[in-house]
Write a protein that holds these residues in place. Structure first.
Motif, PDB file in Angstrom:
ATOM      1  N   THR A  76     -40.139 -41.668 -21.061  1.00  0.00           N
ATOM      2  CA  THR A  76     -38.856 -41.720 -21.748  1.00  0.00           C
ATOM      3  C   THR A  76     -38.755 -43.075 -22.437  1.00  0.00           C
ATOM      4  OG1 THR A  76     -37.795 -40.251 -20.170  1.00  0.00           O
ATOM      5  CG2 THR A  76     -36.351 -41.681 -21.452  1.00  0.00           C
ATOM      6  N   ASP A  82     -43.304 -37.228 -25.184  1.00  0.00           N
ATOM      7  CA  ASP A  82     -42.320 -38.198 -24.709  1.00  0.00           C
ATOM      8  C   ASP A  82     -40.926 -37.797 -25.187  1.00  0.00           C
ATOM      9  OD1 ASP A  82     -44.380 -39.646 -23.655  1.00  0.00           O
ATOM     10  OD2 ASP A  82     -44.257 -41.305 -25.076  1.00  0.00           O
ATOM     11  N   ARG A  83     -39.964 -38.412 -24.550  1.00  0.00           N
ATOM     12  CA  ARG A  83     -38.568 -38.136 -24.844  1.00  0.00           C
ATOM     13  C   ARG A  83     -37.926 -39.441 -25.319  1.00  0.00           C
ATOM     14  NH1 ARG A  83     -35.981 -33.721 -22.901  1.00  0.00           N
ATOM     15  NH2 ARG A  83     -37.794 -33.125 -21.701  1.00  0.00           N
ATOM     16  N   VAL A 132     -34.430 -41.392 -25.780  1.00  0.00           N
ATOM     17  CA  VAL A 132     -33.024 -41.352 -25.381  1.00  0.00           C
ATOM     18  C   VAL A 132     -32.302 -42.529 -26.041  1.00  0.00           C
ATOM     19  CG1 VAL A 132     -31.353 -41.466 -23.493  1.00  0.00           C
ATOM     20  CG2 VAL A 132     -33.511 -40.239 -23.167  1.00  0.00           C
ATOM     21  N   LEU A 162     -36.948 -34.647 -27.928  1.00  0.00           N
ATOM     22  CA  LEU A 162     -38.293 -34.442 -27.393  1.00  0.00           C
ATOM     23  C   LEU A 162     -39.280 -34.479 -28.560  1.00  0.00           C
ATOM     24  CD1 LEU A 162     -40.093 -33.693 -24.943  1.00  0.00           C
ATOM     25  CD2 LEU A 162     -39.700 -31.297 -25.535  1.00  0.00           C
ATOM     26  N   THR A 213     -30.682 -37.190 -27.041  1.00  0.00           N
ATOM     27  CA  THR A 213     -32.077 -37.057 -26.628  1.00  0.00           C
ATOM     28  C   THR A 213     -32.888 -36.277 -27.648  1.00  0.00           C
ATOM     29  OG1 THR A 213     -31.400 -37.049 -24.324  1.00  0.00           O
ATOM     30  CG2 THR A 213     -33.572 -36.198 -24.778  1.00  0.00           C
ATOM     31  N   THR A 252     -42.468 -33.615 -30.496  1.00  0.00           N
ATOM     32  CA  THR A 252     -43.380 -32.478 -30.442  1.00  0.00           C
ATOM     33  C   THR A 252     -44.557 -32.597 -31.395  1.00  0.00           C
ATOM     34  OG1 THR A 252     -41.993 -31.288 -32.016  1.00  0.00           O
ATOM     35  CG2 THR A 252     -41.586 -30.869 -29.678  1.00  0.00           C
ATOM     36  N   ALA A 300     -45.706 -37.835 -19.582  1.00  0.00           N
ATOM     37  CA  ALA A 300     -44.646 -38.031 -20.570  1.00  0.00           C
ATOM     38  C   ALA A 300     -43.722 -39.154 -20.118  1.00  0.00           C
ATOM     39  CB  ALA A 300     -43.864 -36.747 -20.763  1.00  0.00           C
TER      40      ALA A 300
END
Ligand SMILES: [Cu+2]
Length: 106
Positions: free
Chosen positions: A26, A47-48, A50, A80, A78, A82, A24
């Motif tokens: 960012t 992945d995230r 930001v 996430l 932030t 999904t 994963a």
């Protein structure tokens, strides 16, 4: 002891995906002068995102019915990821601020 090791190996063989190293990432998006930069980013499930808000006013990253993330002045927000698919989000305070996240399946 041996039995415990065997058990772990067995679980890895069945749930192989869960045993791969985490990949994963960012993905950073900077908000400056009422715009998301870059306006379009590519990411993958897991992945995230930001957002960093460099403006002196609050913004949001909003997708109706899905998420509404406050990104305070000078702060971050932030998300996430999904599920796969394109996300076209906007700022609730400034609806002409729009951005796209292309989310690939992993
Ligand atoms: Cu805004």
């Amino acid at each position: 002891m041996m039995k415990a090791f065997f058990g772990a190996g067995f679980a890895c063989a069945i749930f192989a995906v869960g045993c791969l190293p985490a990949q994963a990432a960012t993905v950073e998006i900077t908000i400056r002068k009422l715009s998301f930069g870059p306006g379009t980013v590519n990411a993958a499930v897991g992945d995230r995102i930001v957002w960093s808000n460099k403006d002196v006013m609050d913004h949001t990253a909003t997708l109706d019915g899905s998420f509404d993330i406050l990104i305070p002045a000078g702060g971050t927000g932030t998300l996430l990821l999904t599920k796969a698919g394109p996300i076209r989000y906007y700022c609730r305070y400034h609806p002409n601020m729009v951005g796209t996240i292309e989310v690939d399946a992993r």
